[in-house]
Each structure stands twice: as structure tokens, then as C-alpha cells.
Motif scaffolding. Structure first.
Motif, PDB file in Angstrom:
ATOM      1  N   ILE A  47       0.790  -0.836  -0.104  1.00  0.00           N
ATOM      2  CA  ILE A  47      -0.001  -0.110   0.025  1.00  0.00           C
ATOM      3  C   ILE A  47       0.890   1.252  -0.066  1.00  0.00           C
ATOM      4  O   ILE A  47       0.266   1.930  -0.290  1.00  0.00           O
ATOM      5  N   ASP A  48       1.883   0.993   0.683  1.00  0.00           N
ATOM      6  CA  ASP A  48       2.701   2.369   0.306  1.00  0.00           C
ATOM      7  C   ASP A  48       3.443   2.231  -0.132  1.00  0.00           C
ATOM      8  O   ASP A  48       4.658   3.072  -1.041  1.00  0.00           O
ATOM      9  N   ASP A  50       6.553   0.772  -0.740  1.00  0.00           N
ATOM     10  CA  ASP A  50       7.734   0.761   0.005  1.00  0.00           C
ATOM     11  C   ASP A  50       8.631  -0.039   0.323  1.00  0.00           C
ATOM     12  O   ASP A  50       8.587  -0.685   0.327  1.00  0.00           O
ATOM     13  N   ILE A  74      12.419  -7.431   8.513  1.00  0.00           N
ATOM     14  CA  ILE A  74      11.773  -6.866   9.668  1.00  0.00           C
ATOM     15  C   ILE A  74       9.857  -6.084   8.683  1.00  0.00           C
ATOM     16  O   ILE A  74      10.258  -6.052   7.923  1.00  0.00           O
ATOM     17  N   PRO A  77       8.848   0.846   9.015  1.00  0.00           N
ATOM     18  CA  PRO A  77       8.677   1.220  10.427  1.00  0.00           C
ATOM     19  C   PRO A  77       6.795   2.015  10.836  1.00  0.00           C
ATOM     20  O   PRO A  77       6.228   2.682  11.404  1.00  0.00           O
ATOM     21  N   GLN A  78       6.730   2.250   9.882  1.00  0.00           N
ATOM     22  CA  GLN A  78       5.552   3.072   9.937  1.00  0.00           C
ATOM     23  C   GLN A  78       3.779   2.090   9.786  1.00  0.00           C
ATOM     24  O   GLN A  78       3.232   2.945   9.616  1.00  0.00           O
ATOM     25  N   TYR A  81       1.543   2.870  12.207  1.00  0.00           N
ATOM     26  CA  TYR A  81       0.241   3.321  12.079  1.00  0.00           C
ATOM     27  C   TYR A  81      -0.978   3.271  12.813  1.00  0.00           C
ATOM     28  O   TYR A  81      -1.834   3.863  13.689  1.00  0.00           O
ATOM     29  N   TRP A 101       0.931  13.696  13.424  1.00  0.00           N
ATOM     30  CA  TRP A 101       2.088  12.646  13.427  1.00  0.00           C
ATOM     31  C   TRP A 101       2.839  13.030  14.078  1.00  0.00           C
ATOM     32  O   TRP A 101       3.982  12.799  13.541  1.00  0.00           O
ATOM     33  N   ASP A 102       3.685  12.476  15.242  1.00  0.00           N
ATOM     34  CA  ASP A 102       4.566  12.315  15.879  1.00  0.00           C
ATOM     35  C   ASP A 102       5.174  10.962  16.083  1.00  0.00           C
ATOM     36  O   ASP A 102       4.559  10.287  16.540  1.00  0.00           O
ATOM     37  N   TYR A 103       6.538  10.779  15.703  1.00  0.00           N
ATOM     38  CA  TYR A 103       6.916   9.157  16.179  1.00  0.00           C
ATOM     39  C   TYR A 103       8.185   9.188  16.147  1.00  0.00           C
ATOM     40  O   TYR A 103       8.864   9.655  15.231  1.00  0.00           O
ATOM     41  N   GLU A 104       8.443   7.986  16.981  1.00  0.00           N
ATOM     42  CA  GLU A 104       9.944   7.513  16.667  1.00  0.00           C
ATOM     43  C   GLU A 104      10.085   5.952  16.874  1.00  0.00           C
ATOM     44  O   GLU A 104       9.460   5.432  17.395  1.00  0.00           O
ATOM     45  N   ASN A 105      10.946   6.047  16.422  1.00  0.00           N
ATOM     46  CA  ASN A 105      11.470   4.463  16.255  1.00  0.00           C
ATOM     47  C   ASN A 105      12.872   3.798  16.579  1.00  0.00           C
ATOM     48  O   ASN A 105      13.755   4.455  16.447  1.00  0.00           O
ATOM     49  N   PRO A 108      13.678  -2.094  15.340  1.00  0.00           N
ATOM     50  CA  PRO A 108      12.961  -2.941  13.992  1.00  0.00           C
ATOM     51  C   PRO A 108      11.659  -3.736  14.585  1.00  0.00           C
ATOM     52  O   PRO A 108      11.619  -4.723  15.677  1.00  0.00           O
TER      53      PRO A 108
ATOM     54  N   ARG B  19       4.289   9.112  -6.372  1.00  0.00           N
ATOM     55  CA  ARG B  19       3.887   8.913  -6.544  1.00  0.00           C
ATOM     56  C   ARG B  19       1.976   9.276  -7.263  1.00  0.00           C
ATOM     57  O   ARG B  19       1.919  10.507  -6.458  1.00  0.00           O
ATOM     58  N   GLY B  76      15.147   7.091  13.810  1.00  0.00           N
ATOM     59  CA  GLY B  76      14.350   7.675  13.267  1.00  0.00           C
ATOM     60  C   GLY B  76      13.530   8.713  13.779  1.00  0.00           C
ATOM     61  O   GLY B  76      12.506   7.263  14.925  1.00  0.00           O
ATOM     62  N   VAL B  78       9.808  11.329  13.787  1.00  0.00           N
ATOM     63  CA  VAL B  78       9.000  12.030  12.805  1.00  0.00           C
ATOM     64  C   VAL B  78       8.563  13.152  13.394  1.00  0.00           C
ATOM     65  O   VAL B  78       7.345  13.165  14.438  1.00  0.00           O
TER      66      VAL B  78
END
Lengths: 179, 136
Positions: A47-48, A50, A74, A77-78, A81, A101-105, A108, B19, B76, B78
Motif C-alpha cells: 500500500i505504501d 515501499d 523487518i 517502521p510506519q 500507524y 503525527w509524531d513518532y520515534e523508531n 526494528p 507517486r 528515526g 518524525v
């Protein structure tokens, strides 16, 4: 279409929409256990659009192929969601639109691993006559380590808060709990 | 191998990712949503169907992963604002530029301004992303 001729959605197929006044700041959203499958990873990549060797089960199955430094496949990372959104939807029926939307990875995300996702309501506020709410969530692996943490903001409605609520909407923020 | 290293200068632009979205990408069986049906979107006050925000933002994540590889997967960060919709049949382009660096225990954090442009040039998603690269 003007707001003067429209109403905010009052209910959808999952019941009455949560109103601003019903959102309880500080509320614990509970927890859910999320096991990432091979299918989930393949769908997320699709879907991405990616694609990467690290996310590929096809490459891993080829004997002698080293696909990366992660000791196995792995996930992108998204992929994190959706589970916090499912958690929110178990408590509140919010459609609205995604605003921040904030996030941190931190580690893995691996197939077959159980990640426990917990969350709580952070805040709610009104800005330019629209209603907003924020929540935070984190996912921990079986060792208790945080894999990701995230904070999101949703606008409860596109329409201004003085637009009356009435009638049904066709969409719902509540979605089936799968990637 | 990561494209960006600690020696990449502030001001360097990240490679562009783009895209084309189409309504059918957001199909959910017979379920009508704000992402696949104009009437459902209009009922919520939107002019027409909009792309799924995280799917649009994924262009930024792909750009970051390509640039930083391992330093994106672990480390990472965001912070995005979805300021305008991307339509469900829109063309979206992810862009970024390195704006700062910070030395951390695990390496050097490269901080980037990132954004998504719609076909009409409007910046639909804006924010910052950062990732780690090896230090000295």
C-alpha cells in the motif's frame, strides 16, 4: 458546499460519534497485543509502494542471501500507524481528519513478535472554531523494550464546531483491526 | 549503504520521491469512506475524496529510509502536520533538505525539513524528520 447548509455527522455504522465534551483528558486507552504477520508486512509495503530487501520474505527464503543487518525480515517502521488508532477506536468513535503525527523508531519491528500497545488521551482544545484531541501511545516488545512511541492529533470534524450535529455518515473512524 | 553521511552538508537536498494516487487504491470492498467516495467525503465537509494521510506520508518515510537506512529504522524521528488534503487521485511529491545536525551518543542526528507537494504545488504535509548517521 457551505457549512450553513450542512450538519456534522451525528452517528455512523458504529454508533454515535464521540463529541468533544465526551473526550476525557488523561483517560487510559487500555492495551492491545499486536502480532505482526508476514502478510501484514507484505501488505504495508504494497500500500505504501515501499519495497526494500529488508522487508522481503522472498529474498530471505533464498539460501545464502544476506538481506540486511537485522537477523531476519523487518517491517517498514510506519506499520505502527494502525494499532494505536485501533486502541483509540475501542474507546471513542472519532472519524475526523488526521492533523499531526509524531513518532520515534526505537527498535526494528519484526514478524511473529508480540508488541503490547498502550495509550492515553493527552489533551483536547479548540482552535479556529474546530475541535482537536491528542493521544499518545507506545509499543513494547516481549522483552519490555519500547519499540516505538507516537503522538497523534485528530480534528474531530472538518466543519466548524457551531455546525449542528445531525444524521448519519457513511464512513467511520472505526476500522477492522488488521493492516 | 546510506546516501547521507556525517559529511553531507546542511542545505543538501534529499532525493525526490513521487507517486500518483488513484481512487481505487483506497477501496475497502463495498465500504464507502472519505478516501474512496466523494459523497462520503462531502458528508464530512470535504470537497471530495482524500488520500489516506499515512499512505501519503509514507513517501517521506521512503525518502528517509533510502537516505539513512539503518539510522532510520532505529533512531528515526518524525513530526508531521497534515495541513491540506491530498486528493485520492492526486500526484504527490516528497522533498526534504538537511537543516541541522546534532551529536548524540549513538552518532550524529541529521535533521531535515520535509514536505509533500500536491500536483498544484500546495504543501499538503510539512514537518521535520531526523535519523542517525555514524559519527567519528
Amino acid at each position: 458546499m457551505t457549512e450553513g447548509t450542512q450538519s456534522r455527522v451525528e452517528f455512523d455504522e458504529h454508533g454515535k460519534r464521540t463529541t468533544y465534551d465526551e473526550i476525557e483528558v488523561g483517560r487510559d486507552l487500555g492495551s492491545l497485543e499486536w502480532v505482526i504477520t508476514e502478510e501484514d508486512i507484505e501488505k504495508q509495503c504494497s500500500i505504501d509502494e515501499d519495497f526494500h530487501p529488508w522487508f522481503s520474505f522472498d529474498l530471505e527464503e533464498q539460501e545464502g542471501t544476506e538481506v540486511g543487518p537485522w537477523d531476519g525480515v523487518i517491517a517498514p517502521p510506519q506499520i505502527q500507524y494502525r494499532p494505536p488508532r485501533w486502541l483509540l477506536s475501542r474507546t471513542y468513535n472519532i472519524r475526523g481528519v488526521f492533523y499531526k503525527w509524531d513518532y520515534e523508531n526505537l527498535k526494528p519491528i519484526r514478524p511473529g513478535e508480540t508488541i503490547t500497545v498502550t495509550g492515553r488521551i493527552l489533551d483536547k482544545w479548540i482552535d479556529r472554531e474546530r475541535e482537536f484531541m491528542s493521544y499518545e501511545a507506545e509499543g513494547r516488545d516481549e522483552e519490555g523494550d519500547i519499540v516505538f512511541r507516537t503522538t497523534r492529533v485528530h480534528a474531530l470534524d472538518v466543519l466548524k464546531r457551531d455546525t449542528p450535529r445531525a444524521g448519519a455518515g457513511e464512513d467511520s473512524g472505526f476500522k477492522q483491526e488488521k493492516i | 549503504m546510506a546516501i547521507i553521511t556525517k559529511d553531507t552538508p546542511v542545505g543538501a537536498e534529499l532525493p525526490v520521491f513521487a507517486r500518483r494516487f488513484r481512487n481505487e487504491m483506497f477501496a475497502m470492498g463495498d465500504v464507502k469512506t472519505i478516501h474512496n467516495d466523494d459523497a462520503a467525503a462531502q458528508r464530512e465537509g470535504l470537497p471530495r475524496a482524500v488520500a489516506v494521510g499515512p499512505q501519503v506520508a509514507a513517501l517521506i518515510f521512503r525518502m528517509m529510509r533510502t537516505c539513512f537506512e539503518e539510522g532510520w529504522i532505529v533512531g528515526g524521528k518524525v513530526a508531521l502536520t497534515f495541513r491540506r488534503p491530498v486528493w485520492s487521485n492526486d500526484f504527490a511529491t516528497a522533498r526534504g533538505v538537511i537543516t541541522d545536525t546534532e551529536v548524540e551518543d549513538d552518532g550524529v542526528r541529521m535533521i531535515c525539513d520535509v514536505w509533500i507537494e500536491r500536483a498544484d504545488g500546495e504543501k499538503a504535509i510539512v514537518g521535520t524528520c531526523s535519523a542517525l548517521v555514524a559519527g567519528d
